[in-house]
Design an enzyme around this catalytic site. Structure first.
Site, PDB file in Angstrom:
ATOM      1  N   PRO A  67       0.789  -1.245   0.000  1.00  0.00           N
ATOM      2  CA  PRO A  67       0.000   0.000   0.000  1.00  0.00           C
ATOM      3  C   PRO A  67       0.814   1.286   0.000  1.00  0.00           C
ATOM      4  CG  PRO A  67      -0.852  -1.558   1.616  1.00  0.00           C
ATOM      5  CD  PRO A  67       0.458  -2.090   1.163  1.00  0.00           C
ATOM      6  N   THR A  97       2.769   1.794  -5.441  1.00  0.00           N
ATOM      7  CA  THR A  97       2.779   3.230  -5.715  1.00  0.00           C
ATOM      8  C   THR A  97       3.199   3.931  -4.434  1.00  0.00           C
ATOM      9  OG1 THR A  97       1.044   3.038  -7.384  1.00  0.00           O
ATOM     10  CG2 THR A  97       1.409   5.217  -6.426  1.00  0.00           C
ATOM     11  N   LYS A 172       3.903   7.682 -12.204  1.00  0.00           N
ATOM     12  CA  LYS A 172       2.625   7.241 -11.627  1.00  0.00           C
ATOM     13  C   LYS A 172       2.029   8.340 -10.755  1.00  0.00           C
ATOM     14  CE  LYS A 172      -0.795   4.589 -10.332  1.00  0.00           C
ATOM     15  NZ  LYS A 172      -0.644   3.371  -9.527  1.00  0.00           N
TER      16      LYS A 172
END
Length: 308
Positions: A67, A97, A172
């Site tokens: 996460p 991410t 991203k």
């Protein structure tokens, strides 16, 4: 022991990604720390092991899907990190991410040990993971990316090599800032049309063909009954939660602050999604922001013709 892929983090995204690899004939061992995730993973047929030593024994590739940066840092780095247990011939693919700083630190520490590592966060959400249609945003050396390509080809449809280590998470973060802003823009436009008592289906089709179009409007429409297969048609059951969007927008704001970049729309998007989450909708799909934006004009079941 036969080489296998060690997959760490088999929640909403990791589970279907690992499943795609298994369907393609790859040997996969999975690991997670959440009892609930472990239970679901076992029920779905994943080979979940109980220790890191068992996970890494004979591994040829380590894939992590976690996460936040703190989880990646805790997993790999420090005295209790697994980096020193990973064989040098392994390739590390971190699909999380996270913040650029953590990704760069992991890459640098891996390099010191002679281990190849790439950052490869994904776009496409849970739906994309389930059908093997993710896009991988990759940072790392050409050699490491070439080694990972056969696995990316199984789990995804596009490999977008952004540059050196850290570039994957960098792009991203930028992408998801734009995504959060555009989801709010699509919601505001369509909800304005609803308040004007217009036929939302017609408005939607016209905007898609006009200069106001964006990805959220076309592919992930935030109002129900306009696009097939999107969360808004399923009472906003998440593919990508509002909480995850808030996290990514925070990453973008932290990155912007670190280089003194002005991002007023990104800041506004973070404030809007934070309010949505704080009101109890953090586990709702991020396209559910349209409910907050629409206020009393929003109703479910949704009538695209604007009738109450």
């Amino acid at each position: 022991m036969t080489n296998h892929i060690a997959f760490i983090g088999v929640g909403n995204m990791g589970n279907p990604m690992a499943d795609q690899l298994i369907k393609a004939g790859k040997k996969v061992k999975a690991f997670d720390v959440s009892p609930e995730v472990i239970k679901t993973a076992k029920e779905s047929g994943l080979n979940v092991v109980s220790t890191i030593d068992e996970l890494l024994d004979g591994a040829s590739t380590v894939i992590s899907m976690l996460p936040e940066g703190k989880h990646v840092r805790s997993l790999y780095l420090g005295d209790k990190g697994i980096l020193n247990k990973i064989p040098k011939e392994c390739l590390i693919i971190d699909c999380s991410t996270i913040d650029i700083e953590t990704s760069l630190e992991l890459g640098n520490e891996s390099k010191k040990l002679g281990i190849k590592m790439i950052d490869a966060p994904v776009t496409g959400g849970v739906m994309g993971a389930r059908i093997g249609k993710l896009n991988f945003l990759v940072g790392g050396s050409d050699e490491a990316v070439a080694l990972a390509k056969p696995l990316f080809d199984i789990m995804g449809q596009k490999i977008l090599h952004a540059g050196a280590q850290g570039s994957g998470v960098g792009v991203k973060i930028c992408n998801n800032m734009s995504l959060g802003i555009s989801m709010i823009a699509a919601s505001e436009s369509l909800m304005l049309a609803k308040r004007l008592k217009m036929d939302i289906r017609k408005v939607h089709e016209i905007i898609k063909a006009a200069s106001g179009n964006n990805w959220a409007m076309t592919n992930y429409t935030p109002l129900p009954n306009l696009t097939d297969g999107v969360p808004s048609n399923n009472k906003y059951r998440p593919g990508f939660t509002a909480a995850m969007m808030r996290k990514d927008l925070r990453l973008a704001m932290d990155a912007a602050q670190s280089v003194d970049a002005s991002t007023p729309l990104g800041k506004a998007a973070l404030e809007i999604f934070s309010k949505f989450c704080d009101e109890g909708d953090s586990d709702t799909d991020y396209s559910g922001i349209s409910k907050m934006i629409g206020g009393d004009a929003w109703n479910y079941p949704f009538d695209p013709k604007g009738n109450k």
